[in-house]
Enzyme design. Structure first.
Site, PDB file in Angstrom:
ATOM      1  N   GLU A  59       0.776  -1.267  -0.090  1.00  0.00           N
ATOM      2  CA  GLU A  59      -0.006   0.049   0.040  1.00  0.00           C
ATOM      3  C   GLU A  59       0.933   1.282  -0.053  1.00  0.00           C
ATOM      4  OE1 GLU A  59      -2.536   0.169   3.578  1.00  0.00           O
ATOM      5  OE2 GLU A  59      -3.219   2.238   2.878  1.00  0.00           O
ATOM      6  N   ASN A 117      -4.639   5.242  -1.880  1.00  0.00           N
ATOM      7  CA  ASN A 117      -5.607   5.464  -1.226  1.00  0.00           C
ATOM      8  C   ASN A 117      -6.421   6.774  -1.951  1.00  0.00           C
ATOM      9  OD1 ASN A 117      -5.588   4.299   1.623  1.00  0.00           O
ATOM     10  ND2 ASN A 117      -3.516   4.957   1.394  1.00  0.00           N
ATOM     11  N   GLU A 149      -8.045   2.141  -2.564  1.00  0.00           N
ATOM     12  CA  GLU A 149      -8.449   2.081  -1.256  1.00  0.00           C
ATOM     13  C   GLU A 149      -9.316   3.170  -0.896  1.00  0.00           C
ATOM     14  OE1 GLU A 149      -5.754   1.079   1.795  1.00  0.00           O
ATOM     15  OE2 GLU A 149      -4.878  -0.928   0.699  1.00  0.00           O
ATOM     16  N   ASP A 179     -11.638   0.588   2.776  1.00  0.00           N
ATOM     17  CA  ASP A 179     -10.641   0.951   3.824  1.00  0.00           C
ATOM     18  C   ASP A 179     -11.145   1.216   5.148  1.00  0.00           C
ATOM     19  OD1 ASP A 179      -7.974   1.174   4.771  1.00  0.00           O
ATOM     20  OD2 ASP A 179      -7.552   2.763   3.568  1.00  0.00           O
ATOM     21  N   GLU A 236      -6.012  -5.011   8.847  1.00  0.00           N
ATOM     22  CA  GLU A 236      -4.912  -4.143   8.952  1.00  0.00           C
ATOM     23  C   GLU A 236      -4.481  -3.999  10.342  1.00  0.00           C
ATOM     24  OE1 GLU A 236      -6.524  -0.538   7.085  1.00  0.00           O
ATOM     25  OE2 GLU A 236      -7.363  -0.021   8.887  1.00  0.00           O
TER      26      GLU A 236
HETATM   27  P1  C2E Z   1      -5.033   3.847   5.812  1.00  0.00           P
HETATM   28  O1  C2E Z   1      -5.006   3.900   4.537  1.00  0.00           O
HETATM   29  O2  C2E Z   1      -5.833   3.207   6.668  1.00  0.00           O
HETATM   30  O3  C2E Z   1      -3.392   3.472   6.329  1.00  0.00           O
HETATM   31  C1  C2E Z   1      -3.191   2.535   7.386  1.00  0.00           C
HETATM   32  C2  C2E Z   1      -2.436   3.529   8.367  1.00  0.00           C
HETATM   33  O4  C2E Z   1      -2.259   2.717   9.564  1.00  0.00           O
HETATM   34  C3  C2E Z   1      -1.130   4.073   7.889  1.00  0.00           C
HETATM   35  O5  C2E Z   1      -0.903   5.141   8.590  1.00  0.00           O
HETATM   36  C4  C2E Z   1      -0.175   3.128   8.211  1.00  0.00           C
HETATM   37  O6  C2E Z   1       1.110   3.612   8.538  1.00  0.00           O
HETATM   38  C5  C2E Z   1      -0.616   2.641   9.969  1.00  0.00           C
HETATM   39  N1  C2E Z   1      -0.362   1.188  10.306  1.00  0.00           N
HETATM   40  C6  C2E Z   1      -0.107   0.219   9.517  1.00  0.00           C
HETATM   41  N2  C2E Z   1       0.046  -0.851  10.115  1.00  0.00           N
HETATM   42  C7  C2E Z   1      -0.004  -0.547  11.488  1.00  0.00           C
HETATM   43  C8  C2E Z   1       0.082  -1.048  12.753  1.00  0.00           C
HETATM   44  O7  C2E Z   1       0.352  -2.304  12.751  1.00  0.00           O
HETATM   45  N3  C2E Z   1      -0.351  -0.485  13.888  1.00  0.00           N
HETATM   46  C9  C2E Z   1      -0.534   0.849  14.036  1.00  0.00           C
HETATM   47  N4  C2E Z   1      -0.757   1.350  14.958  1.00  0.00           N
HETATM   48  N5  C2E Z   1      -0.663   1.449  12.742  1.00  0.00           N
HETATM   49  C10 C2E Z   1      -0.431   0.948  11.472  1.00  0.00           C
HETATM   50  P2  C2E Z   1      -0.514   6.504   7.977  1.00  0.00           P
HETATM   51  O8  C2E Z   1       0.541   6.412   6.962  1.00  0.00           O
HETATM   52  O9  C2E Z   1      -0.166   7.595   8.974  1.00  0.00           O
HETATM   53  O10 C2E Z   1      -1.630   6.959   7.223  1.00  0.00           O
HETATM   54  C11 C2E Z   1      -2.898   7.480   7.922  1.00  0.00           C
HETATM   55  C12 C2E Z   1      -4.037   7.638   6.708  1.00  0.00           C
HETATM   56  O11 C2E Z   1      -3.853   8.861   6.038  1.00  0.00           O
HETATM   57  C13 C2E Z   1      -4.334   6.593   5.863  1.00  0.00           C
HETATM   58  O12 C2E Z   1      -4.888   5.545   6.632  1.00  0.00           O
HETATM   59  C14 C2E Z   1      -4.889   7.099   4.592  1.00  0.00           C
HETATM   60  O13 C2E Z   1      -6.235   6.867   5.125  1.00  0.00           O
HETATM   61  C15 C2E Z   1      -4.476   8.368   4.899  1.00  0.00           C
HETATM   62  N6  C2E Z   1      -3.526   8.652   3.526  1.00  0.00           N
HETATM   63  C16 C2E Z   1      -2.031   8.079   3.701  1.00  0.00           C
HETATM   64  N7  C2E Z   1      -1.413   8.455   2.354  1.00  0.00           N
HETATM   65  C17 C2E Z   1      -2.589   8.794   1.465  1.00  0.00           C
HETATM   66  C18 C2E Z   1      -2.812   9.229   0.174  1.00  0.00           C
HETATM   67  O14 C2E Z   1      -2.052   9.196  -0.569  1.00  0.00           O
HETATM   68  N8  C2E Z   1      -3.940   9.727  -0.280  1.00  0.00           N
HETATM   69  C19 C2E Z   1      -5.056   9.582   0.623  1.00  0.00           C
HETATM   70  N9  C2E Z   1      -6.225  10.019   0.218  1.00  0.00           N
HETATM   71  N10 C2E Z   1      -4.893   9.271   1.884  1.00  0.00           N
HETATM   72  C20 C2E Z   1      -3.831   8.924   2.588  1.00  0.00           C
HETATM   73 MG    MG Z   2      -5.536   2.403   3.072  1.00  0.00          MG
HETATM   74 MG    MG Z   3      -7.267   1.704   6.725  1.00  0.00          MG
HETATM   75 MG    MG Z   4      -6.965   5.018   8.101  1.00  0.00          MG
END
Ligand code: C2E
Ligand code: MG
Ligand code: MG
Ligand code: MG
Length: 291
Positions: A59, A117, A149, A179, A236
Site C-alpha cells: 500500500e 488511497n 482503497e 478501507d 490491518e
Molecule cells: P490507511 O489507508 O488506513 O493506512 C493505514 C495506516 O495505519 C497508515 O498510517 C499506517 O502507517 C498505519 N499502520 C499500519 N500498520 C499499523 C500497525 O500495525 N499499527 C498501527 N498502530 N498503525 C499501523 P499513515 O501512513 O499515518 O496514514 C494514515 C491515513 O492517511 C491512511 O490510513 C489514509 O487514510 C491516509 N493517507 C495516507 N496516504 C494517503 C494518500 O496518498 N492519499 C489519501 N487520500 N489518503 C492517504
Molecule cells: Mg489505506
Molecule cells: Mg485503513
Molecule cells: Mg486509516
C-alpha cells in the site's frame, strides 16, 4: 488564538497574554509548495497472504517532512489537502510515484500489486478514471495489479457519484478496496451496490483482538460477510504474533501491520523481502495436506 493575540496586543501587558500556539500548524501554501517542489514522498507497506505469509502487494502511503516542522502525519495533511483543494494534485503525485515504483520492482522480478488511497472527495473529479488509466498504461502495468482503497467513513455521503466512478474503475479491471471498514456508518446494503473486490477491517478491531472476545465476534462476522460476498479480506494493524495467529485461524485472507512490516521507502523493499523470507516458517499457517 492568534487573531485574539493581535487584537489584544498593545492593550494589555505582555505577561497577561495567552501563550502563542505551542504547535504551529502547517498551511495549505506549505503543502502546495511541497507538491510543486516534489518533496512529498511515498512509503510502501507490505500486504501479505495470511496462510502462506507470501507478499501479495503493498500500500502506498504519503509522507511529508516539513522543512521547519519535521514529519507531518498524513492524518493532518490529508484533511488539509481535502479542505484546500489540493487532494487532486496530491493523489496524482502519490499515484505517479507509486506506479513508477511498481514498474521498477517489476523490472527487477518483483511482480506485486500496488494499492493507492483514494479520497472520496476525488470521486467528484470527472476525468479521474481516464487519468488513472493513462498513468497505469504509461508504466506498462496491468489494471488488476492496481487497487484503489477508499475509506468507508466518507463514502455514504457521496454514494451516487461513488457508485458511477467506482463502477467505471472496476470495469477497467482495477481492484477496489473498502478501507477502515467498521469505522463509518455505511450500511452493507449501500456498500454492496459498489463492485468492491476487497474489504480492509479497521485496525481498531484487529489490534489486541486476542484478549477481547467482543472484537473476535466482530471479526468473525466481517470475515463471514467477505466470504459470502466474494471479497478478499484484509486485516490491518496486526502488531503481534498472537493477532496474526488469531486472524489466520479465523480464515482472513491478507494481513498488514507492524508485525509484518512498517511503511518503508521503495528501495528498502528488497531487503525486507530477504528478511521476510527467513520469517516465513514462523508465519505460515497449517498448509493443505498437513495435519
Ligand atoms: P490507511 O489507508 O488506513 O493506512 C493505514 C495506516 O495505519 C497508515 O498510517 C499506517 O502507517 C498505519 N499502520 C499500519 N500498520 C499499523 C500497525 O500495525 N499499527 C498501527 N498502530 N498503525 C499501523 P499513515 O501512513 O499515518 O496514514 C494514515 C491515513 O492517511 C491512511 O490510513 C489514509 O487514510 C491516509 N493517507 C495516507 N496516504 C494517503 C494518500 O496518498 N492519499 C489519501 N487520500 N489518503 C492517504
Ligand atoms: Mg489505506
Ligand atoms: Mg485503513
Ligand atoms: Mg486509516
Amino acid at each position: 488564538v492568534d487573531r485574539l493575540r493581535e487584537t489584544l496586543e498593545g492593550t494589555l501587558p505582555a505577561h497577561s497574554l495567552p501563550p502563542a500556539r505551542l504547535q504551529p500548524s502547517v498551511t495549505a501554501s506549505d503543502l502546495d509548495a511541497a507538491l510543486r517542489s516534489g518533496v512529498l514522498q511515498v512509503h510502501y507497506q507490505p500486504k501479505v497472504d495470511i496462510r502462506s505469509g507470501l507478499l501479495r502487494g503493498v500500500e502506498a502511503l504519503a509522507r511529508w517532512t516539513h522543512p521547519a516542522l519535521g514529519p507531518i502525519p498524513p492524518d493532518q495533511f490529508i484533511p488539509l489537502a481535502e479542505r484546500e483543494g489540493l487532494i487532486a494534485p496530491l493523489t496524482i503525485t502519490v499515484t505517479e510515484q507509486a506506479l513508477a515504483q511498481a514498474a521498477a520492482w517489476r523490472a527487477h522480478g518483483l511482480n506485486i500489486s500496488m494499492a493507492v488511497n483514494l479520497s472520496p472527495h476525488l470521486l467528484e473529479c470527472p476525468d479521474l478514471v481516464e487519468q488513472i488509466t493513462d498513468r497505469v498504461a504509461i508504466h506498462g502495468l496491468e489494471h488488476h495489479q492496481v487497487v484503489m482503497e477508499i475509506t468507508e467513513g466518507s463514502l455514504s455521503a457521496r454514494l451516487g457519484t461513488a457508485l458511477t466512478r467506482l463502477t467505471r474503475l472496476r470495469l477497467r479491471g482495477f481492484g477496489l478496496s473498502i478501507d477502515d471498514y467498521g469505522t463509518g456508518f455505511s450500511s452493507m446494503q449501500q456498500l454492496a451496490r459498489i463492485p468492491f473486490t476487497e474489504l480492509k477491517i479497521d485496525r481498531s478491531f484487529v489490534c489486541g483482538a486476542q484478549q477481547q472476545p467482543h472484537l473476535q465476534v466482530i471479526l468473525r462476522s466481517a470475515l463471514e460477510m467477505c466470504q459470502e460476498l466474494g471479497l478478499t479480506s484484509v486485516a490491518e494493524g496486526i502488531e503481534t504474533l498472537e493477532d496474526w495467529r488469531l486472524l489466520q485461524s479465523l480464515g482472513c485472507d491478507v494481513g498488514q501491520g507492524w508485525l509484518i512490516g512498517r511503511p518503508m521507502p521503495g528501495d528498502a523493499l528488497y531487503a525486507w523481502v530477504r528478511q521476510h523470507r527467513e520469517r516465513l516458517p514462523e508465519l505460515r499457517g497449517p498448509q493443505p495436506g498437513e495435519a
